[in-house]
Design a protein around this motif. Sequence first.
Motif, PDB file in Angstrom:
ATOM      1  N   THR A  98       0.818  -1.216   0.000  1.00  9.16           N
ATOM      2  CA  THR A  98       0.000   0.000   0.000  1.00  9.16           C
ATOM      3  C   THR A  98       0.856   1.272   0.000  1.00  9.16           C
ATOM      4  OG1 THR A  98      -0.195  -0.066   2.426  1.00  9.16           O
ATOM      5  CG2 THR A  98      -1.941  -1.132   1.150  1.00  9.16           C
ATOM      6  N   GLN A 112      -3.454  -1.361  -7.111  1.00  5.74           N
ATOM      7  CA  GLN A 112      -4.866  -1.512  -6.757  1.00  5.74           C
ATOM      8  C   GLN A 112      -5.668  -2.193  -7.858  1.00  5.74           C
ATOM      9  OE1 GLN A 112      -5.037   2.784  -5.718  1.00  5.74           O
ATOM     10  NE2 GLN A 112      -6.093   2.113  -3.873  1.00  5.74           N
ATOM     11  N   GLN A 299      -9.962  -5.872   1.233  1.00  7.02           N
ATOM     12  CA  GLN A 299      -9.789  -4.868   0.186  1.00  7.02           C
ATOM     13  C   GLN A 299     -10.064  -3.469   0.714  1.00  7.02           C
ATOM     14  OE1 GLN A 299      -8.637  -5.585  -3.101  1.00  7.02           O
ATOM     15  NE2 GLN A 299      -8.274  -3.392  -2.813  1.00  7.02           N
ATOM     16  N   LYS A 300     -11.085  -3.325   1.542  1.00  5.53           N
ATOM     17  CA  LYS A 300     -11.379  -2.022   2.143  1.00  5.53           C
ATOM     18  C   LYS A 300     -10.219  -1.553   3.015  1.00  5.53           C
ATOM     19  CE  LYS A 300     -16.446  -2.346   2.222  1.00  5.53           C
ATOM     20  NZ  LYS A 300     -17.654  -2.401   3.096  1.00  5.53           N
ATOM     21  N   ASP A 303      -7.383  -0.364   0.779  1.00  2.00           N
ATOM     22  CA  ASP A 303      -7.687   0.953   0.204  1.00  2.00           C
ATOM     23  C   ASP A 303      -7.448   2.057   1.228  1.00  2.00           C
ATOM     24  OD1 ASP A 303      -8.391  -0.332  -2.116  1.00  2.00           O
ATOM     25  OD2 ASP A 303     -10.551  -0.258  -1.750  1.00  2.00           O
ATOM     26  N   THR A 306      -3.697   2.530   1.857  1.00  2.00           N
ATOM     27  CA  THR A 306      -3.066   3.236   0.742  1.00  2.00           C
ATOM     28  C   THR A 306      -3.206   4.747   0.924  1.00  2.00           C
ATOM     29  OG1 THR A 306      -3.502   1.392  -0.773  1.00  2.00           O
ATOM     30  CG2 THR A 306      -3.052   3.537  -1.766  1.00  2.00           C
TER      31      THR A 306
END
Length: 321
Positions: A98, A112, A299-300, A303, A306
Amino acid sequence: MKRLGWKVMVAALGWVACASALAQAFPVKPVRLVVAFPPGGATDTFSRVAAMEMTRALGQQVIVENRPGAGTTIAAEYVAKSAPDGYTLLFTDLSTHTITPSIYAKLGYNPQRDFVAVAPVSSSPLIMVAHPSVGIKSAKDLIALAKKHPGITCGNAGIGTVTHMAAEKFRWRAGIDMTAVNYKGGATSTISLLTGEIATIVTTIPAALEHVRVGKLVAIGITAEKRSPLLPDIAALGETVKGVDAAVIAGALAPAGTPRAVIERLNAEFAKANDSTKAKEIFAVNAAEAMKMTPEAMQKSLDQDTKTWAAVVKATGVKLQ
């Protein structure tokens, strides 16, 4: 219109049947875990425990393949361009994954877009340690010394790795000037610290803990807000400077387009591997916590991380040299 509707329904049912059959059949050949670090490190060790347990459960060999270098981007690019069939996975420090979008202006892949989350495995804090000759024993000592003598050296496992950015995050939050010394792997930075070539490093706990216990290195603190119950005698950097938490988050990613049924099967198998006696032993050595998430939740989290690391990179001004 009715005929078209029936065709769509039949196609959808066919896709579901194919996906179900794929999940039941998978795997029919060996699965590779491509590790973004050299053998012997924390992430590599976690991958080998997972591979051993999953080999038993899947009935196919799960092979660990090390492709280290360039802040994990070599392994990541290789996996991103592999077939999206579940047989080639990236096993890496998800924290570093990330970070790379903010560090590297040009990559041969999109961190991503070109990957899908499979499963997290564990989260363990890093540790900042110093050579005894520096004469510091705590984060407060380090800050005082850095303000008096700016530019104290701090080694890491490579530019853009979580060890590097954890040190930069501490420097930023503490308001001090430290000079980053970027190595190709954590083992090299530890050797340089032991020989007194540099003053401090941020590294994984297993890489430094034994040296701390025999007095060859001094523990400044773990990169967490609170002390670890597994290492109660070692301070947390967060006791002195807030907002400096960072961790090695080991886990697996797959090339984008990997069938959902295969992702779910792999997610379940990683979770089972985490419950093994051997995995628990390795987690304890690393002061790590086992992690279990659905691919969507993972995945959340990726994100969000990142975005968090992008803010740190921007604030610290870190750039590729």
